[in-house]
Enzyme design. Structure first.
Site, PDB file in Angstrom:
ATOM      1  CB  SER A 142      -0.854  -0.025   1.272  1.00  0.00           C
ATOM      2  OG  SER A 142      -1.433   1.228   1.498  1.00  0.00           O
TER       3      SER A 142
ATOM      4  CE  LYS B  72      -1.451  -4.343   3.354  1.00  0.00           C
ATOM      5  NZ  LYS B  72      -1.813  -5.661   2.826  1.00  0.00           N
TER       6      LYS B  72
ATOM      7  CE1 TYR C 261      -4.027  -2.699   5.514  1.00  0.00           C
ATOM      8  CE2 TYR C 261      -3.495  -0.377   5.200  1.00  0.00           C
ATOM      9  CZ  TYR C 261      -3.792  -1.623   4.669  1.00  0.00           C
ATOM     10  OH  TYR C 261      -3.834  -1.793   3.312  1.00  0.00           O
TER      11      TYR C 261
HETATM   12  P1  NAD Z   1     -11.004  -6.945   1.087  1.00  0.00           P
HETATM   13  O1  NAD Z   1     -11.201  -6.928   2.560  1.00  0.00           O
HETATM   14  O2  NAD Z   1     -12.160  -6.672   0.215  1.00  0.00           O
HETATM   15  O3  NAD Z   1     -10.349  -8.339   0.646  1.00  0.00           O
HETATM   16  C1  NAD Z   1      -9.502  -9.084   1.483  1.00  0.00           C
HETATM   17  C2  NAD Z   1      -9.975 -10.531   1.447  1.00  0.00           C
HETATM   18  O4  NAD Z   1      -9.109 -11.311   2.290  1.00  0.00           O
HETATM   19  C3  NAD Z   1     -11.398 -10.709   1.969  1.00  0.00           C
HETATM   20  O5  NAD Z   1     -12.157 -11.487   1.054  1.00  0.00           O
HETATM   21  C4  NAD Z   1     -11.230 -11.431   3.302  1.00  0.00           C
HETATM   22  O6  NAD Z   1     -12.312 -12.286   3.586  1.00  0.00           O
HETATM   23  C5  NAD Z   1      -9.929 -12.194   3.055  1.00  0.00           C
HETATM   24  N1  NAD Z   1      -9.162 -12.533   4.257  1.00  0.00           N
HETATM   25  C6  NAD Z   1      -8.751 -11.723   5.262  1.00  0.00           C
HETATM   26  N2  NAD Z   1      -8.049 -12.427   6.174  1.00  0.00           N
HETATM   27  C7  NAD Z   1      -7.996 -13.715   5.733  1.00  0.00           C
HETATM   28  C8  NAD Z   1      -7.423 -14.910   6.227  1.00  0.00           C
HETATM   29  N3  NAD Z   1      -6.755 -14.958   7.380  1.00  0.00           N
HETATM   30  N4  NAD Z   1      -7.581 -16.033   5.481  1.00  0.00           N
HETATM   31  C9  NAD Z   1      -8.283 -16.039   4.333  1.00  0.00           C
HETATM   32  N5  NAD Z   1      -8.839 -14.940   3.809  1.00  0.00           N
HETATM   33  C10 NAD Z   1      -8.703 -13.780   4.510  1.00  0.00           C
HETATM   34  O7  NAD Z   1      -9.809  -5.900   0.790  1.00  0.00           O
HETATM   35  P2  NAD Z   1      -9.297  -5.325  -0.597  1.00  0.00           P
HETATM   36  O8  NAD Z   1      -9.659  -3.900  -0.653  1.00  0.00           O
HETATM   37  O9  NAD Z   1      -9.661  -6.220  -1.716  1.00  0.00           O
HETATM   38  O10 NAD Z   1      -7.733  -5.393  -0.333  1.00  0.00           O
HETATM   39  C11 NAD Z   1      -6.962  -6.516  -0.704  1.00  0.00           C
HETATM   40  C12 NAD Z   1      -5.534  -6.316  -0.217  1.00  0.00           C
HETATM   41  O11 NAD Z   1      -5.027  -5.086  -0.740  1.00  0.00           O
HETATM   42  C13 NAD Z   1      -5.415  -6.214   1.299  1.00  0.00           C
HETATM   43  O12 NAD Z   1      -4.226  -6.866   1.694  1.00  0.00           O
HETATM   44  C14 NAD Z   1      -5.308  -4.725   1.539  1.00  0.00           C
HETATM   45  O13 NAD Z   1      -4.597  -4.420   2.707  1.00  0.00           O
HETATM   46  C15 NAD Z   1      -4.548  -4.273   0.311  1.00  0.00           C
HETATM   47  N6  NAD Z   1      -4.777  -2.860  -0.025  1.00  0.00           N
HETATM   48  C16 NAD Z   1      -6.048  -2.420  -0.253  1.00  0.00           C
HETATM   49  C17 NAD Z   1      -6.257  -1.073  -0.561  1.00  0.00           C
HETATM   50  C18 NAD Z   1      -7.641  -0.541  -0.811  1.00  0.00           C
HETATM   51  O14 NAD Z   1      -7.802   0.679  -0.923  1.00  0.00           O
HETATM   52  N7  NAD Z   1      -8.671  -1.361  -0.935  1.00  0.00           N
HETATM   53  C19 NAD Z   1      -5.174  -0.196  -0.640  1.00  0.00           C
HETATM   54  C20 NAD Z   1      -3.896  -0.689  -0.416  1.00  0.00           C
HETATM   55  C21 NAD Z   1      -3.701  -2.037  -0.115  1.00  0.00           C
HETATM   56  C1  UD1 Z   2      -7.164   5.050   3.652  1.00  0.00           C
HETATM   57  C2  UD1 Z   2      -6.071   4.629   4.589  1.00  0.00           C
HETATM   58  C3  UD1 Z   2      -4.996   3.888   3.793  1.00  0.00           C
HETATM   59  C4  UD1 Z   2      -5.619   2.702   3.061  1.00  0.00           C
HETATM   60  C5  UD1 Z   2      -6.759   3.218   2.181  1.00  0.00           C
HETATM   61  C6  UD1 Z   2      -7.495   2.106   1.502  1.00  0.00           C
HETATM   62  C7  UD1 Z   2      -6.094   6.317   6.377  1.00  0.00           C
HETATM   63  C8  UD1 Z   2      -5.353   7.448   7.007  1.00  0.00           C
HETATM   64  N1  UD1 Z   2      -5.521   5.784   5.267  1.00  0.00           N
HETATM   65  O1  UD1 Z   2      -6.587   5.923   2.696  1.00  0.00           O
HETATM   66  O2  UD1 Z   2      -3.986   3.425   4.659  1.00  0.00           O
HETATM   67  O3  UD1 Z   2      -4.633   2.058   2.272  1.00  0.00           O
HETATM   68  O4  UD1 Z   2      -7.703   3.943   2.994  1.00  0.00           O
HETATM   69  O5  UD1 Z   2      -8.184   1.297   2.390  1.00  0.00           O
HETATM   70  O6  UD1 Z   2      -7.137   5.891   6.848  1.00  0.00           O
HETATM   71  N2  UD1 Z   2     -12.801  11.502   3.135  1.00  0.00           N
HETATM   72  C9  UD1 Z   2     -13.775  12.426   3.450  1.00  0.00           C
HETATM   73  N3  UD1 Z   2     -14.968  11.979   3.968  1.00  0.00           N
HETATM   74  C10 UD1 Z   2     -15.216  10.654   4.188  1.00  0.00           C
HETATM   75  C11 UD1 Z   2     -14.209   9.703   3.851  1.00  0.00           C
HETATM   76  C12 UD1 Z   2     -13.013  10.160   3.332  1.00  0.00           C
HETATM   77  O7  UD1 Z   2     -13.584  13.629   3.254  1.00  0.00           O
HETATM   78  O8  UD1 Z   2     -16.293  10.303   4.683  1.00  0.00           O
HETATM   79  C13 UD1 Z   2     -11.529  11.980   2.559  1.00  0.00           C
HETATM   80  C14 UD1 Z   2     -10.317  11.652   3.414  1.00  0.00           C
HETATM   81  O9  UD1 Z   2     -10.050  12.696   4.304  1.00  0.00           O
HETATM   82  C15 UD1 Z   2      -9.231  11.514   2.343  1.00  0.00           C
HETATM   83  C16 UD1 Z   2      -9.974  11.044   1.101  1.00  0.00           C
HETATM   84  O10 UD1 Z   2     -11.350  11.301   1.340  1.00  0.00           O
HETATM   85  O11 UD1 Z   2      -8.677  12.764   2.070  1.00  0.00           O
HETATM   86  C17 UD1 Z   2      -9.786   9.555   0.829  1.00  0.00           C
HETATM   87  O12 UD1 Z   2     -10.101   8.844   2.018  1.00  0.00           O
HETATM   88  P1  UD1 Z   2     -10.118   7.246   2.064  1.00  0.00           P
HETATM   89  O13 UD1 Z   2     -10.969   6.743   0.968  1.00  0.00           O
HETATM   90  O14 UD1 Z   2     -10.450   6.851   3.461  1.00  0.00           O
HETATM   91  O15 UD1 Z   2      -8.633   6.846   1.687  1.00  0.00           O
HETATM   92  P2  UD1 Z   2      -7.245   7.276   2.364  1.00  0.00           P
HETATM   93  O16 UD1 Z   2      -7.426   8.034   3.609  1.00  0.00           O
HETATM   94  O17 UD1 Z   2      -6.412   7.910   1.321  1.00  0.00           O
END
Ligand code: NAD
Ligand code: UD1
Length: 335
Positions: free
Chosen positions: A124, A152, A148
């Site tokens: 991330s 990572k 969290y």
């Molecule tokens: P998500 O929660 O939708 O998907 C994660 C999946 O992993 C889920 O289906 C959950 O059931 C499964 N899971 C969790 N723990 C488990 C375990 N112990 N065994 C088996 N399955 C398990 O999240 P996502 O948004 O799809 O994110 C996927 C990955 O990307 C995560 O590692 C997350 O940290 C990373 N990531 C996501 C974002 C984002 O904005 N969504 C940003 C940066 C990194």
């Molecule tokens: C957050 C996490 C980041 C994670 C990512 C995806 C934090 C500080 N960071 O990123 O580690 O990888 O989610 O899961 O939590 N916002 C509003 N109103 C809302 C929600 C969000 O104004 O109700 C704004 C936030 O202030 C931010 C932007 O929208 O500026 C994006 O927010 P969000 O979607 O939560 O993502 P990040 O904070 O960038």
């Protein structure tokens, strides 16, 4: 080739399974459905015409994971499984460290036993911590501000150490910026339980009348309109980045990090305005105070992914807004 996708029923994992199946890969999903729905594999099948194999298990359960490798000839693993809510990770840090680290360690040990040497890991942009200046490049020092984020940073280090000791292993560390949007079919998307923490699912629910209004967290940041800038990218572009990473892993060894973002910072207010304009729906909002831990701007320098993975994000902010709206409407109609 058969790809094991841990967390393949989740938001990013499910979109990646679609792209893999459409490119002819065999897909095996391992997920405990702690944050996803059991009907996701069937939705993937409706889009692709192919049902992925599904194992309901905890990736930290080494016996269960062993059986997956024994029954399937896994060529590479994409490791999405993990817990991802920043706020929750501050309240129950041990659960985050236990889950995110144990899944990764068990996975690596199991891969080693079965001679599997290629891994793509979901990292991330959070690993850039609070001190680096945007745009972020992969050579910057990493740190974190919450449990969290530390998981990572730690997992990246574990993978670097493992690669140093195992020169034939390839670990591609993909640092995602802010994935939003949904599959254009409306069948897959980001559908968190309860009230969303992240911006786009919150905006979509306000537009759908499921929440009264959005609070914009701060309009006094040193940005062009005072709201925070983020590097939003379409989840389907992000999913395709994993296919590029698999191709890279086929011809490289070692642990290498890549930013997956567009390189462009979009403000909260710009996103809200685009959503309203593209979809012709109002998104009532109020300006509130800053959210703890938020940075004014977070965006990538995506050149390394362009040059070495041959990947760039192609979809526009309008695409992201349109597809998120289509998804929530489809979901509403299904209920
Ligand atoms: P998500 O929660 O939708 O998907 C994660 C999946 O992993 C889920 O289906 C959950 O059931 C499964 N899971 C969790 N723990 C488990 C375990 N112990 N065994 C088996 N399955 C398990 O999240 P996502 O948004 O799809 O994110 C996927 C990955 O990307 C995560 O590692 C997350 O940290 C990373 N990531 C996501 C974002 C984002 O904005 N969504 C940003 C940066 C990194
Ligand atoms: C957050 C996490 C980041 C994670 C990512 C995806 C934090 C500080 N960071 O990123 O580690 O990888 O989610 O899961 O939590 N916002 C509003 N109103 C809302 C929600 C969000 O104004 O109700 C704004 C936030 O202030 C931010 C932007 O929208 O500026 C994006 O927010 P969000 O979607 O939560 O993502 P990040 O904070 O960038």
């Amino acid at each position: 080739m058969t790809i094991l996708v841990t967390g393949g029923a989740g938001y990013i994992g499910s979109h990646t399974c679609v792209e893999l199946l459409q490119k002819g890969y065999e897909v095996v999903i391992a997920d405990n459905f702690v944050n996803s729905s059991m009907d996701v594999p069937e939705r993937i099948a409706r889009i692709t015409g192919k049902m992925p194999k599904v194992f309901e298990l905890d990736v930290a359960d080494s016996h269960a994971l062993d059986l997956v490798f024994a029954e399937n000839h896994i060529g590479a693993v994409i490791h999405f499984a993990g817990l991802k809510a920043v706020g929750e990770s501050c309240q129950i840090p041990l659960r985050y460290y236990r889950n995110n680290l144990d899944t990764t360690l068990t996975l690596l040990e199991t891969m080693e036993r079965h001679g599997c040497k290629k891994l793509v890991f979901s990292s991330s942009a959070t690993v850039y911590g609070p001190k680096n200046e945007c745009p972020y490049t992969e050579d910057m020092p990493t740190s974190a501000t919450n449990p969290y984020g530390w998981t990572k940073v730690m997992i990246e280090q574990i993978l670097r150490d493992y690669c140093a000791a195992n020169p034939e292993f390839s670990a591609v560390l993909l640092r995602y910026f802010n994935p939003i949007g949904a599959h254009e079919s409306g069948l897959l998307g980001d559908d968190p339980n309860g009230i969303p923490n992240n911006l786009m699912p919150y905006v979509a629910r306000v537009a759908a009348g499921q929440l009264p209004r959005l609070t914009v967290f701060g309009d006094d940041y040193p940005t062009r309109d005072g709201s925070c800038l983020r590097d939003y990218l379409h989840v389907v572009d992000l999913a395709k980045g994993h296919l590029s990473a698999l191709e890279y892993a086929a011809s490289h060894t070692g642990a290498e990090a890549f930013n997956l973002g567009t390189g462009e910072g979009i403000s909260v207010l710009e996103l809200v305005h685009s959503f309203q304009e593209v979809n012709g729906v109002p998104v009532p909002f109020v300006i509130g105070g800053r959210r703890d831990g938020d940075l004014a701007e977070v965006y990538a320098n995506p050149s390394r992914a362009r040059e070495e993975l041959h990947w760039t994000a192609e979809k526009t902010l309008d695409d992201m807004c349109r597809d998120s709206w289509h998804f929530i409407q489809t979901r509403k109609a299904e209920r």
